[in-house]
Scaffold this motif. Structure first.
Motif, PDB file in Angstrom:
ATOM      1  N   TYR A 106      -7.229   7.254  91.909  1.00  0.00           N
ATOM      2  CA  TYR A 106      -6.404   8.452  92.115  1.00  0.00           C
ATOM      3  C   TYR A 106      -4.909   8.148  92.032  1.00  0.00           C
ATOM      4  O   TYR A 106      -4.088   9.048  92.139  1.00  0.00           O
ATOM      5  CB  TYR A 106      -6.679   9.072  93.498  1.00  0.00           C
ATOM      6  CG  TYR A 106      -8.047   9.647  93.728  1.00  0.00           C
ATOM      7  CD1 TYR A 106      -8.934   9.885  92.690  1.00  0.00           C
ATOM      8  CD2 TYR A 106      -8.456   9.993  95.019  1.00  0.00           C
ATOM      9  CE1 TYR A 106     -10.187  10.418  92.933  1.00  0.00           C
ATOM     10  CE2 TYR A 106      -9.704  10.532  95.261  1.00  0.00           C
ATOM     11  CZ  TYR A 106     -10.576  10.738  94.221  1.00  0.00           C
ATOM     12  OH  TYR A 106     -11.811  11.274  94.468  1.00  0.00           O
ATOM     13  N   VAL A 164      -4.466   4.736  99.793  1.00  0.00           N
ATOM     14  CA  VAL A 164      -4.088   5.346 101.071  1.00  0.00           C
ATOM     15  C   VAL A 164      -4.430   4.381 102.212  1.00  0.00           C
ATOM     16  O   VAL A 164      -5.180   3.420 102.031  1.00  0.00           O
ATOM     17  CB  VAL A 164      -4.741   6.736 101.273  1.00  0.00           C
ATOM     18  CG1 VAL A 164      -4.109   7.769 100.342  1.00  0.00           C
ATOM     19  CG2 VAL A 164      -6.241   6.696 101.092  1.00  0.00           C
ATOM     20  N   CYS A 178      -4.752   9.745 104.793  1.00  0.00           N
ATOM     21  CA  CYS A 178      -5.836  10.545 104.200  1.00  0.00           C
ATOM     22  C   CYS A 178      -6.107  11.646 105.218  1.00  0.00           C
ATOM     23  O   CYS A 178      -6.410  11.358 106.380  1.00  0.00           O
ATOM     24  CB  CYS A 178      -7.067   9.669 103.990  1.00  0.00           C
ATOM     25  SG  CYS A 178      -8.589  10.611 103.740  1.00  0.00           S
ATOM     26  N   GLN A 179      -5.987  12.890 104.767  1.00  0.00           N
ATOM     27  CA  GLN A 179      -6.129  14.010 105.702  1.00  0.00           C
ATOM     28  C   GLN A 179      -7.514  14.046 106.350  1.00  0.00           C
ATOM     29  O   GLN A 179      -7.667  14.408 107.508  1.00  0.00           O
ATOM     30  CB  GLN A 179      -5.844  15.326 104.992  1.00  0.00           C
ATOM     31  CG  GLN A 179      -4.367  15.519 104.707  1.00  0.00           C
ATOM     32  CD  GLN A 179      -4.155  16.543 103.616  1.00  0.00           C
ATOM     33  OE1 GLN A 179      -4.282  16.237 102.434  1.00  0.00           O
ATOM     34  NE2 GLN A 179      -3.852  17.757 104.008  1.00  0.00           N
ATOM     35  N   MET A 180      -8.537  13.662 105.578  1.00  0.00           N
ATOM     36  CA  MET A 180      -9.886  13.634 106.159  1.00  0.00           C
ATOM     37  C   MET A 180      -9.979  12.552 107.256  1.00  0.00           C
ATOM     38  O   MET A 180     -10.537  12.804 108.323  1.00  0.00           O
ATOM     39  CB  MET A 180     -10.937  13.345 105.080  1.00  0.00           C
ATOM     40  CG  MET A 180     -12.239  12.985 105.715  1.00  0.00           C
ATOM     41  SD  MET A 180     -13.727  13.167 104.783  1.00  0.00           S
ATOM     42  CE  MET A 180     -13.351  12.930 103.130  1.00  0.00           C
ATOM     43  N   ASN A 198     -13.391   6.550 104.832  1.00  0.00           N
ATOM     44  CA  ASN A 198     -12.191   7.394 104.956  1.00  0.00           C
ATOM     45  C   ASN A 198     -11.979   7.726 106.434  1.00  0.00           C
ATOM     46  O   ASN A 198     -12.218   8.835 106.893  1.00  0.00           O
ATOM     47  CB  ASN A 198     -12.361   8.700 104.164  1.00  0.00           C
ATOM     48  CG  ASN A 198     -12.510   8.478 102.677  1.00  0.00           C
ATOM     49  OD1 ASN A 198     -13.177   7.534 102.265  1.00  0.00           O
ATOM     50  ND2 ASN A 198     -11.911   9.327 101.879  1.00  0.00           N
ATOM     51  N   CYS A 213     -12.427  16.790 103.088  1.00  0.00           N
ATOM     52  CA  CYS A 213     -11.262  16.475 102.266  1.00  0.00           C
ATOM     53  C   CYS A 213     -10.681  17.810 101.787  1.00  0.00           C
ATOM     54  O   CYS A 213     -11.353  18.524 101.035  1.00  0.00           O
ATOM     55  CB  CYS A 213     -11.672  15.614 101.075  1.00  0.00           C
ATOM     56  SG  CYS A 213     -10.386  15.616  99.806  1.00  0.00           S
ATOM     57  N   PRO A 214      -9.455  18.131 102.184  1.00  0.00           N
ATOM     58  CA  PRO A 214      -8.881  19.417 101.776  1.00  0.00           C
ATOM     59  C   PRO A 214      -8.778  19.549 100.252  1.00  0.00           C
ATOM     60  O   PRO A 214      -8.844  20.657  99.719  1.00  0.00           O
ATOM     61  CB  PRO A 214      -7.489  19.415 102.402  1.00  0.00           C
ATOM     62  CG  PRO A 214      -7.497  18.341 103.414  1.00  0.00           C
ATOM     63  CD  PRO A 214      -8.538  17.350 103.019  1.00  0.00           C
ATOM     64  N   VAL A 215      -8.609  18.434  99.572  1.00  0.00           N
ATOM     65  CA  VAL A 215      -8.460  18.470  98.106  1.00  0.00           C
ATOM     66  C   VAL A 215      -9.775  18.911  97.443  1.00  0.00           C
ATOM     67  O   VAL A 215      -9.791  19.817  96.603  1.00  0.00           O
ATOM     68  CB  VAL A 215      -8.024  17.077  97.572  1.00  0.00           C
ATOM     69  CG1 VAL A 215      -7.871  17.084  96.066  1.00  0.00           C
ATOM     70  CG2 VAL A 215      -6.743  16.623  98.255  1.00  0.00           C
ATOM     71  N   HIS A 216     -10.882  18.309  97.840  1.00  0.00           N
ATOM     72  CA  HIS A 216     -12.169  18.645  97.224  1.00  0.00           C
ATOM     73  C   HIS A 216     -12.788  19.913  97.814  1.00  0.00           C
ATOM     74  O   HIS A 216     -13.444  20.668  97.114  1.00  0.00           O
ATOM     75  CB  HIS A 216     -13.160  17.476  97.399  1.00  0.00           C
ATOM     76  CG  HIS A 216     -12.822  16.275  96.566  1.00  0.00           C
ATOM     77  ND1 HIS A 216     -11.941  15.309  96.977  1.00  0.00           N
ATOM     78  CD2 HIS A 216     -13.225  15.908  95.322  1.00  0.00           C
ATOM     79  CE1 HIS A 216     -11.827  14.384  96.040  1.00  0.00           C
ATOM     80  NE2 HIS A 216     -12.593  14.714  95.024  1.00  0.00           N
ATOM     81  N   GLU A 236     -17.653  14.971  97.922  1.00  0.00           N
ATOM     82  CA  GLU A 236     -16.792  15.595  98.937  1.00  0.00           C
ATOM     83  C   GLU A 236     -16.617  17.095  98.674  1.00  0.00           C
ATOM     84  O   GLU A 236     -16.038  17.814  99.489  1.00  0.00           O
ATOM     85  CB  GLU A 236     -15.420  14.921  98.982  1.00  0.00           C
ATOM     86  CG  GLU A 236     -15.462  13.548  99.607  1.00  0.00           C
ATOM     87  CD  GLU A 236     -14.121  12.834  99.556  1.00  0.00           C
ATOM     88  OE1 GLU A 236     -13.107  13.453  99.206  1.00  0.00           O
ATOM     89  OE2 GLU A 236     -14.106  11.620  99.843  1.00  0.00           O
ATOM     90  N   CYS A 266      -4.348  14.839  95.056  1.00  0.00           N
ATOM     91  CA  CYS A 266      -4.165  14.308  96.409  1.00  0.00           C
ATOM     92  C   CYS A 266      -2.719  13.805  96.529  1.00  0.00           C
ATOM     93  O   CYS A 266      -2.370  12.762  95.962  1.00  0.00           O
ATOM     94  CB  CYS A 266      -5.153  13.166  96.691  1.00  0.00           C
ATOM     95  SG  CYS A 266      -4.887  12.427  98.318  1.00  0.00           S
ATOM     96  N   MET A 301      -2.117  10.198  97.597  1.00  0.00           N
ATOM     97  CA  MET A 301      -2.407   9.198  96.569  1.00  0.00           C
ATOM     98  C   MET A 301      -1.274   9.113  95.540  1.00  0.00           C
ATOM     99  O   MET A 301      -1.115   8.096  94.869  1.00  0.00           O
ATOM    100  CB  MET A 301      -3.711   9.555  95.857  1.00  0.00           C
ATOM    101  CG  MET A 301      -4.942   9.174  96.644  1.00  0.00           C
ATOM    102  SD  MET A 301      -5.208   7.389  96.577  1.00  0.00           S
ATOM    103  CE  MET A 301      -6.822   7.276  97.337  1.00  0.00           C
TER     104      MET A 301
HETATM  105 FE1  SF4 Z   1      -8.411  11.604 101.586  1.00  0.00          FE
HETATM  106 FE2  SF4 Z   1      -9.167  13.651 100.084  1.00  0.00          FE
HETATM  107 FE3  SF4 Z   1      -7.046  12.251  99.375  1.00  0.00          FE
HETATM  108 FE4  SF4 Z   1      -9.511  11.210  99.168  1.00  0.00          FE
HETATM  109  S1  SF4 Z   1      -8.653  12.935  98.033  1.00  0.00           S
HETATM  110  S2  SF4 Z   1      -7.694  10.200  99.987  1.00  0.00           S
HETATM  111  S3  SF4 Z   1     -10.495  12.105 100.991  1.00  0.00           S
HETATM  112  S4  SF4 Z   1      -7.280  13.499 101.252  1.00  0.00           S
END
Ligand code: SF4
Ligand code: 13P
Length: 303
Positions: free
Chosen positions: A27, A62, A87-89, A115, A173-176, A201, A261, A264
């Protein structure tokens, strides 16, 4: 030579001088991936970090990834060009929340997605990544599992192991997670000949529409080995950038523009150059915590 090319040249020279091993997740920005000695998914990177003989490991990813490298290979100096990239998760679950859950289900084994923080890992029985989560859960003697923090990866694993009983935690994971079924249907309609490859995710309603579900490395392998020529990619943009660069005969479409992300993307060439030049951004932790987090991570590496 443009500015980026000059920076890359400086980075490669510094890497040589310092004897550093530079690791990068898929990423990361493509220019960072190009400076790395090894690019991989979170499992492959942890394995590479564990086996590293270089005294200096520079981790472009991350925070939890840099922490895992230090936990697994403590005598090496581990640096991150952006140690503030979280990492938000991983931030959604804490050691105390996990302890509460363990109190509720005292007979369950705790499977912790990598994570997560070192403190959360330290409270767990075994870790997993997106590439080995099913195998890790399958390997346990107990049939009752607390799975933290990702409810979506947990649900995906539970679907593959109907004989096990799972207790989930509400992490994601807010992104997925933001990708909707409608977006996936729209992308499939727009690219009718494309295969849909997604990360676990994503929400179940998206995963159910996919032709392939797997980790970032799994998605890359699937796209590169497939005879199909078009792919809709349901994971972070860095994977699309990489696939496009190295597979000029194939077409890759990002499932949604939301798949970026931010954490990332923090790491820039300047950050990487400064990190190598000044040896800044060290990842370290108290030895007592490291040892507690080592056990579940090491157990995962042996599955
Ligand atoms: Fe965390 Fe989601 Fe970023 Fe992966 S994509 S590092 S799970 S926030
Ligand atoms: P991988 O296990 O596929 O590397 O995924 C890590 C991650 O952070 C996904 O969002």
């Amino acid at each position: 030579m443009n500015e980026n090319e000059m920076l890359i040249e400086e980075i490669l020279k510094l890497k040589e001088e310092r004897g550093a091993l530079v690791l990068a997740h898929y990423y990361q920005r493509l220019e960072i991936q190009k400076c790395a000695d090894f690019v991989g998914d979170s499992f492959e990177l942890a394995k590479r970090a564990k086996e590293a003989e270089n005294n200096l490991i520079v981790f472009c990813g991350v925070r939890f990834m840099g922490e895992s490298a230090k936990i697994l290979n403590p005598t090496k100096k581990v640096l991150m060009p952006r140690p503030d990239a979280g990492c938000q998760m991983a931030d959604m679950v804490t050691a105390s929340k996990l302890r509460e859950l363990k109190g509720q289900y005292p007979k369950a084994a705790v499977v912790c997605y990598v994570n997560s923080s070192a403190e959360t890992k330290a409270e767990s029985d075994i870790c997993c990544t997106s590439s080995n989560a099913v195998r890790v859960c399958e390997s346990l003697d107990t049939n009752e599992i607390i799975f933290v923090p990702d409810k979506n990866l947990g649900a995906y694993v539970a679907g593959k192991l109907p004989d096990k009983m799972f207790h989930f935690y509400y992490g994601y994971c807010p992104v997925h997670r933001n990708i909707t079924r409608d977006e996936a249907l729209k992308a499939k309609k727009q690219h009718p000949n494309a295969r849909l490859l997604v990360h676990p995710e994503c929400e179940k309603e998206v995963v159910d529409l996919a032709d392939y579900v797997g980790s970032t490395s799994g998605i890359i392998r699937e796209a590169e080995s497939s005879t199909a020529e078009e792919f809709i990619i349901g994971t972070e943009y860095g994977v699309v950038e990489r696939l496009t660069e190295y597979n000029p005969g194939k077409k890759f479409y990002l499932l949604s523009p939301k798949l970026v992300c931010i954490n990332m993307k923090y790491t820039s060439l300047i950050n990487l150059r400064d990190c190598l030049r000044d040896e800044i951004g060290e990842i370290d932790m108290p030895e007592e915590l490291r040892l507690k987090a080592f056990t579940p991570l090491d157990r995962m590496m042996r599955v």
